[in-house]
Write a protein that holds these residues in place. Sequence first.
Motif, PDB file in Angstrom:
ATOM      1  N   ALA A 292       0.813  -1.218   0.000  1.00 27.64           N
ATOM      2  CA  ALA A 292       0.000   0.000   0.000  1.00 27.64           C
ATOM      3  C   ALA A 292       0.844   1.265   0.000  1.00 27.64           C
ATOM      4  N   GLY A 293       1.977   1.225   0.717  1.00 23.37           N
ATOM      5  CA  GLY A 293       2.752   2.452   0.845  1.00 23.37           C
ATOM      6  C   GLY A 293       4.192   2.192   1.223  1.00 23.37           C
ATOM      7  N   LEU A 294       4.993   3.242   1.072  1.00 21.32           N
ATOM      8  CA  LEU A 294       6.428   3.165   1.333  1.00 21.32           C
ATOM      9  C   LEU A 294       6.838   4.225   2.335  1.00 21.32           C
ATOM     10  N   LYS A 295       7.579   3.810   3.344  1.00 17.58           N
ATOM     11  CA  LYS A 295       8.229   4.739   4.262  1.00 17.58           C
ATOM     12  C   LYS A 295       9.689   4.837   3.809  1.00 17.58           C
ATOM     13  N   ILE A 296      10.044   5.969   3.220  1.00 18.98           N
ATOM     14  CA  ILE A 296      11.376   6.154   2.643  1.00 18.98           C
ATOM     15  C   ILE A 296      12.200   7.004   3.592  1.00 18.98           C
ATOM     16  N   ASP A 297      13.305   6.442   4.088  1.00 20.89           N
ATOM     17  CA  ASP A 297      14.029   7.005   5.223  1.00 20.89           C
ATOM     18  C   ASP A 297      15.432   7.488   4.821  1.00 20.89           C
ATOM     19  N   PHE A 298      15.991   8.351   5.679  1.00 25.93           N
ATOM     20  CA  PHE A 298      17.369   8.853   5.548  1.00 25.93           C
ATOM     21  C   PHE A 298      17.605   9.543   4.202  1.00 25.93           C
ATOM     22  N   VAL A 299      16.660  10.359   3.776  1.00 26.85           N
ATOM     23  CA  VAL A 299      16.877  11.144   2.559  1.00 26.85           C
ATOM     24  C   VAL A 299      18.039  12.117   2.790  1.00 26.85           C
ATOM     25  N   ASN A 300      17.943  12.877   3.859  1.00 29.60           N
ATOM     26  CA  ASN A 300      19.064  13.700   4.345  1.00 29.60           C
ATOM     27  C   ASN A 300      19.700  14.588   3.279  1.00 29.60           C
ATOM     28  N   ARG A 301      18.908  15.103   2.381  1.00 27.93           N
ATOM     29  CA  ARG A 301      19.423  16.062   1.413  1.00 27.93           C
ATOM     30  C   ARG A 301      18.257  16.850   0.826  1.00 27.93           C
ATOM     31  N   ASP A 302      18.529  18.105   0.522  1.00 24.12           N
ATOM     32  CA  ASP A 302      17.519  18.957  -0.097  1.00 24.12           C
ATOM     33  C   ASP A 302      18.173  19.933  -1.072  1.00 24.12           C
ATOM     34  N   ASP A 303      19.287  19.498  -1.661  1.00 22.89           N
ATOM     35  CA  ASP A 303      19.848  20.239  -2.778  1.00 22.89           C
ATOM     36  C   ASP A 303      18.920  20.063  -3.981  1.00 22.89           C
ATOM     37  N   GLN A 304      19.267  20.657  -5.105  1.00 24.22           N
ATOM     38  CA  GLN A 304      18.377  20.596  -6.266  1.00 24.22           C
ATOM     39  C   GLN A 304      18.058  19.159  -6.668  1.00 24.22           C
ATOM     40  N   GLN A 305      19.072  18.298  -6.682  1.00 20.76           N
ATOM     41  CA  GLN A 305      18.836  16.902  -7.056  1.00 20.76           C
ATOM     42  C   GLN A 305      18.065  16.162  -5.973  1.00 20.76           C
TER      43      GLN A 305
ATOM     44  N   LEU B 137       6.325   8.550  -9.606  1.00 17.93           N
ATOM     45  CA  LEU B 137       6.400   7.124  -9.940  1.00 17.93           C
ATOM     46  C   LEU B 137       5.533   6.299  -8.990  1.00 17.93           C
ATOM     47  N   ALA B 138       5.518   6.651  -7.722  1.00 16.83           N
ATOM     48  CA  ALA B 138       4.670   5.929  -6.767  1.00 16.83           C
ATOM     49  C   ALA B 138       3.197   6.074  -7.141  1.00 16.83           C
ATOM     50  N   ALA B 139       2.778   7.269  -7.541  1.00 19.55           N
ATOM     51  CA  ALA B 139       1.388   7.479  -7.938  1.00 19.55           C
ATOM     52  C   ALA B 139       1.027   6.631  -9.151  1.00 19.55           C
ATOM     53  N   GLU B 140       1.961   6.513 -10.086  1.00 24.24           N
ATOM     54  CA  GLU B 140       1.710   5.686 -11.282  1.00 24.24           C
ATOM     55  C   GLU B 140       1.469   4.232 -10.925  1.00 24.24           C
ATOM     56  N   HIS B 141       2.003   3.805  -9.769  1.00 21.27           N
ATOM     57  CA  HIS B 141       1.850   2.410  -9.346  1.00 21.27           C
ATOM     58  C   HIS B 141       0.957   2.285  -8.115  1.00 21.27           C
ATOM     59  N   HIS B 142       0.142   3.317  -7.858  1.00 27.34           N
ATOM     60  CA  HIS B 142      -0.861   3.284  -6.792  1.00 27.34           C
ATOM     61  C   HIS B 142      -0.241   2.988  -5.428  1.00 27.34           C
ATOM     62  N   ILE B 143       0.833   3.729  -5.142  1.00 28.26           N
ATOM     63  CA  ILE B 143       1.564   3.552  -3.892  1.00 28.26           C
ATOM     64  C   ILE B 143       1.611   4.882  -3.151  1.00 28.26           C
ATOM     65  N   MET B 144       1.341   4.852  -1.862  1.00 28.04           N
ATOM     66  CA  MET B 144       1.439   6.036  -1.016  1.00 28.04           C
ATOM     67  C   MET B 144       2.833   6.135  -0.418  1.00 28.04           C
ATOM     68  N   VAL B 145       3.175   7.329   0.096  1.00 33.24           N
ATOM     69  CA  VAL B 145       4.537   7.585   0.556  1.00 33.24           C
ATOM     70  C   VAL B 145       4.516   8.335   1.880  1.00 33.24           C
ATOM     71  N   ASP B 146       5.451   7.972   2.756  1.00 34.62           N
ATOM     72  CA  ASP B 146       5.726   8.673   4.014  1.00 34.62           C
ATOM     73  C   ASP B 146       7.239   8.882   4.080  1.00 34.62           C
ATOM     74  N   PHE B 147       7.697  10.144   3.947  1.00 33.45           N
ATOM     75  CA  PHE B 147       9.132  10.427   3.962  1.00 33.45           C
ATOM     76  C   PHE B 147       9.642  10.576   5.395  1.00 33.45           C
ATOM     77  N   HIS B 148      10.765   9.952   5.684  1.00 32.16           N
ATOM     78  CA  HIS B 148      11.445  10.101   6.975  1.00 32.16           C
ATOM     79  C   HIS B 148      12.888  10.528   6.711  1.00 32.16           C
ATOM     80  N   GLY B 149      13.525  11.072   7.773  1.00 33.47           N
ATOM     81  CA  GLY B 149      14.876  11.579   7.592  1.00 33.47           C
ATOM     82  C   GLY B 149      14.907  12.573   6.454  1.00 33.47           C
ATOM     83  N   CYS B 150      14.053  13.589   6.522  1.00 33.64           N
ATOM     84  CA  CYS B 150      13.737  14.379   5.336  1.00 33.64           C
ATOM     85  C   CYS B 150      13.589  15.864   5.654  1.00 33.64           C
ATOM     86  N   HIS B 151      13.430  16.637   4.600  1.00 38.58           N
ATOM     87  CA  HIS B 151      13.111  18.059   4.665  1.00 38.58           C
ATOM     88  C   HIS B 151      11.685  18.238   5.192  1.00 38.58           C
TER      89      HIS B 151
END
Length: 664
Positions: free
Chosen positions: A412-425, A436-450
């Motif tokens: 159903a969804g992904l908890k994506i952790d330790f992003v730890n960056r907010d530069d342009q890329q 991409l997650a929306a295209e595959h009917h997946i929800m997202v919860d960002f952790h370690g993030c902006h």
Amino acid sequence: MHLRSIAPLAAALALTVVTPVFAQEPPAVTSPDGRLRMTFTLKQGKEAREGTGALVYSVTFKGKSVLNESALGLDLDPGPMLGADVRVAGAEPSSGVDDYSLRNTKTSKVHDPYNAVVVHSVEAAGIHRKLDVEARAYNSGIAFRYLLPAQEGLSDLKLKSEGTEFRFAEDDTAWVLALPNYRSSYESEYVRLNLSALSNQGGVSSNFLIGTPVLLHQPGVAWLSLMEADLETNSSMYLTNPSGNWAGHLLSVKLSPRWDDQQYAVLGTLPHHSAWRVLGVADEPGSLVESNLLTDLNPPSRVTDTSWIHGGKASWNWWVDNVSKTGHSAFTTEVMKEYIDFSAANGLSYFMLDAGWSKSGDITQLNGKVDVPELVRYGATKNVKVWIWLYSTSVMKQMQEAFPLYEKWGVAGLKIDFVNRDDQQGIQFYYDVAKLAAEHHIMVDFHGCHTPWGLLRTYPNVLSYEAVLGLENNKVGRRDSPVDRTAFASTRLMAGPMDFTAGAFDNATEDKFVARNEAPMAMGTRAQQLALYVIYETPFPMLSDSPQNYTNQPGFQFLKDVPVEWDETRVLSSTPGEEAVIARRHGDEWYLGAMTNWQARTLQVPLSFLGNGRYTAQTYEDAQDAATEPKHLNISSRQVSGKEALSLRLAPGGGAAIRFKKEK
């Protein structure tokens, strides 16, 4: 009118008579209620040519100065600061209304009128580069961004930094998130300091790198917030006070540098628009939390069919170290099924499977301990869906392969952790994942993030973000306390959804708290933990404790009842670091959460937000002995109306949670 790109703007200008400026008065924009005004002027230096100068702006609120003349500009390569020596070629005024619906957030419908202006400037020398500034004035704040149109002599965008300043009229009190560098998880305390203290400590020049949001107070004038919105194709904004002395009451923008070439913040082509710089302005700090400025300033939803996107509460295995019903820790498929059973038995929509299910470095391969497809299949028989944890670096490498696989599994969804960056890329990564997650009917919860910036309007499948010093800190130390929680309600919460991972039921006083990885506890009362599910906004809240710790426990019923999305939010009281009272409406029911720091207090809460009719108030509040026995609750029920007020007695580190059911 929504100016989302330079191309539509250029087409509009071809048919628009641009207003000449400085013939009578400088260009300005005023909020619909007339209280906020942003004015643009040229600040002339000693050798400035007539009609040229540095482009600056100022802001007033109810006739009083909030921001004095503050610089605008972009440091592009090659050339000097664009904006430091320009002439104003014209201004294009407009107005509009942001009228849209939202799901899984603090309100379901938004209706925000605004007035706007686009100020056109041309460099006075050199190749005469063009720079436009678009500004909007809402009743709840001011927003502006830079527009770089396509132009001769400037095809590639090489942005080194911004010259944007916020020169406050006073030595405002600020609640700031001081960060170590541009590679953090935005997980720290909000520290209260005056602006002058941010540039001069111990009598010597010093500075902080400050993340957003920032909360400020100019006594007798306004409460203020600084944030950003619509970051797509851009780098994130940080702030610092560069003055180096005790008289400098300003913050200036620093952009997160690119990883691959740190002399630049943003690379690209023209036309280009920057992110919005957002200044919230209000009489009370709670109004800044109620504001919808960030979603106003983001593009509409790009997800056509949102019927599959649903918020919901989740059981979670990580905080309690995979404890099974035997009391022992075991990371196996069978033990994870126990958490699914718990969700099913108590009406929870999801189970959140945390780290360790995949082989190291390969998020498409199982590790042999936990079988994700089997968990998803088992959950389906119980009407419980499964989310899975992912390491961000692996997602960057494998998402094109992994996301279709997860859709096939039924995740159903992904908890994506330790992003730890907010530069342009890094910012682009958020957008790529969301799309991409929306295209595959997946929800997202960002952790370690902006911190959030209103992306939920454009990609409603992104439900939540961490970016907060959360409950997990109780496993190793004492950094999560009622003081910080009350501060977050006025600071971090301004930015939007906040996955604090509340729900600790082993509650302890400050003196008796012990940090531990297994069977963790939390400081403060149980009533405060209940209140967090109303005060903190997230459509994907964890029930972080073990199933055994909830079974037959006082207060658990409230966690089963409380909704995860809201039609309306009212901040009834908010003093950063001291107390917070927030009411939220779901349909015809209201819920209220109240909490305090380590100071016991009695709060008088008017119920006028209920409107007409009578309600049954189901109240969970600190018991008389909660100061020494923080697990103890007083649970009661009474009839109330909007003409009454409730008296809430909060223990040290305490709280109250109330469900108001409308009587038929």
